[in-house]
Design an enzyme around this catalytic site. Structure first.
Site, PDB file in Angstrom:
ATOM      1  N   HIS A 119     -12.783  -1.207  -7.956  1.00  0.00           N
ATOM      2  CA  HIS A 119     -13.932  -0.278  -7.958  1.00  0.00           C
ATOM      3  C   HIS A 119     -13.516   1.173  -7.696  1.00  0.00           C
ATOM      4  CE1 HIS A 119     -15.196  -0.213  -3.385  1.00  0.00           C
ATOM      5  NE2 HIS A 119     -13.914  -0.010  -3.539  1.00  0.00           N
ATOM      6  N   ASP A 131       0.852  -1.195   0.000  1.00  0.00           N
ATOM      7  CA  ASP A 131       0.000   0.000   0.000  1.00  0.00           C
ATOM      8  C   ASP A 131       0.885   1.242   0.000  1.00  0.00           C
ATOM      9  OD1 ASP A 131      -2.229   1.899   0.593  1.00  0.00           O
ATOM     10  OD2 ASP A 131      -3.324   0.071   1.075  1.00  0.00           O
TER      11      ASP A 131
END
Ligand SMILES: C[S@@+](CC[C@H](N)C(=O)[O-])C[C@H]1O[C@@H](n2cnc3c(N)ncnc32)[C@H](O)[C@@H]1O
Length: 347
Positions: free
Chosen positions: A256, A209
């Protein structure tokens, strides 16, 4: 008894014969979110989950006016989240499980964030014209998290509360017995990695991340006692190739966040990094191909509009994305609640 609209079923005046209930229900629905988020922020469910409280105790602990306390209790009783007992009020089983701070799998973080980032009609109108995230006044949300640790922490806490329960569903439903190293792309708090490592004793997971999120992820991993097999690695999934040495790549609520072309590029990068036989797992709240629902997933399109550059996926759209990148054996597994995983294998 919780609120019921059935009493008005046949009371349409002759002059206005078309029922207005669906419109009225849609108009009023935002009050549900507002009441629940305000109660969560105030700690009402924490109080009521710890034992029955009298009206006076609720009012004193919350610091609310008499009228405010009455209104909130009435609204939340009508919604079914507060139950009335002989000696006071208590939280319903679902409110105690999912609306209290610190309970494993609780949605507390997600709902609490509503207080500061509510999807208001004004915010939605602003976002409709923009093809980018508007939630932080137009600033790129990930850059905002990188620059402001408090924002990164609040967002990661919200994501953790979204993901902890569905992660347990993925761990139960997806057979990872032969997997050894999993790359959790944009892994956030590590909710998925933690659940998968717990369920698969031979699996190592790496949460990949942005730098601001990795130390926060490590706190969650330590709290779960999984630091021997779940680690974090700062990086940029766009600027860098996916690290090598992983037999499984997980993208949980990543696609998404982005438009279809960017999503296709992220899937292609996973394909390039995996060895033959390696697997990709896409974890999302999917919309059925015939648009039959679930409504909760269809409405998340609007959150994506405000928060990201993306949208929720239909099952066939994800399947096509994986097919196009060269993955085979693509299948969709329902995992928990509104959640699914779409899997593919690199031949
Ligand atoms: C919607 S959250 C999903 C978190 C987690 N996968 C889950 O399902 O709970 C998206 C994550 O992508 C991360 N992210 C955004 N841009 C990134 C980048 N360029 N490289 C790596 N991670 C990124 C964010 O920091 C965030 O943790």
């Amino acid at each position: 008894m919780t609120g019921s609209d059935d009493r008005t079923e046949r009371l349409n005046p002759g002059r206005f014969p078309i029922d207005d209930k669906r419109v009225y229900d849609a108009y009023i629905a935002g009050r549900k979110s507002a009441a629940v988020a305000a109660a969560v922020r105030a700690g009402l469910f924490d109080l009521l989950a710890s034992g029955a409280s009298s009206f006076d105790k609720v009012q004193a602990e919350m610091g609310w006016s008499l009228r405010g306390t009455r209104s909130m209790l009435d609204a939340l009783i009508a919604l079914g989240f507060i139950e009335v007992l002989a000696d006071g009020f208590t939280a319903s089983a679902d409110a105690a499980a999912y609306l209290t701070r610190g309970a494993e799998g609780s949605l507390w973080g997600l709902v609490d964030m509503e207080v500061d980032s509510f999807l208001s009609p004004a915010a939605l109108l602003e976002a409709l014209a923009e093809d980018k995230a508007t939630v932080y006044g137009g600033e790129d949300p990930w850059a905002a998290h990188e620059a402001d640790p408090a924002k990164a922490r609040a967002f990661t806490a919200a994501m953790h509360s979204v993901s902890e329960r569905p992660a347990a569903g993925v761990a139960e439903r997806v057979d990872l017995a032969s997997a050894r190293r999993l790359l959790d792309v944009g892994g956030g708090s590590g909710a998925l990695s933690i659940a998968l490592a717990r369920a698969n004793p031979e699996l190592e997971c790496v949460i990949w991340d942005i730098p601001a999120v990795c130390p926060i992820a490590e706190e969650y991993v330590q709290a779960a006692g999984c630091e021997d097999r779940v680690t974090s690695r700062p990086g940029d999934m766009f600027a860098e190739s996916y690290p090598a040495g992983f037999d499984t790549v997980l993208l949980s609520q990543i696609l998404h966040d982005w438009n279809f072309e960017t999503g296709a590029a992220l899937v292609a990068k996973a394909f390039a990094a995996l060895p033959p036989g390696g697997r990709i797992l896409i974890h999302e709240k999917l919309v059925e191909d015939d648009d039959s629902g679930p409504l909760a997933n269809q409405l998340v399109h609007l959150d994506m509009l405000v928060w990201t550059e993306g949208q929720q996926y239909r099952v066939s759209e994800l399947t096509e994305l994986l097919d196009r990148s060269g993955f085979t054996g693509v299948e969709r597994l329902r995992t928990a609640g509104y959640w699914s995983v779409v899997l593919g294998v690199k031949p």
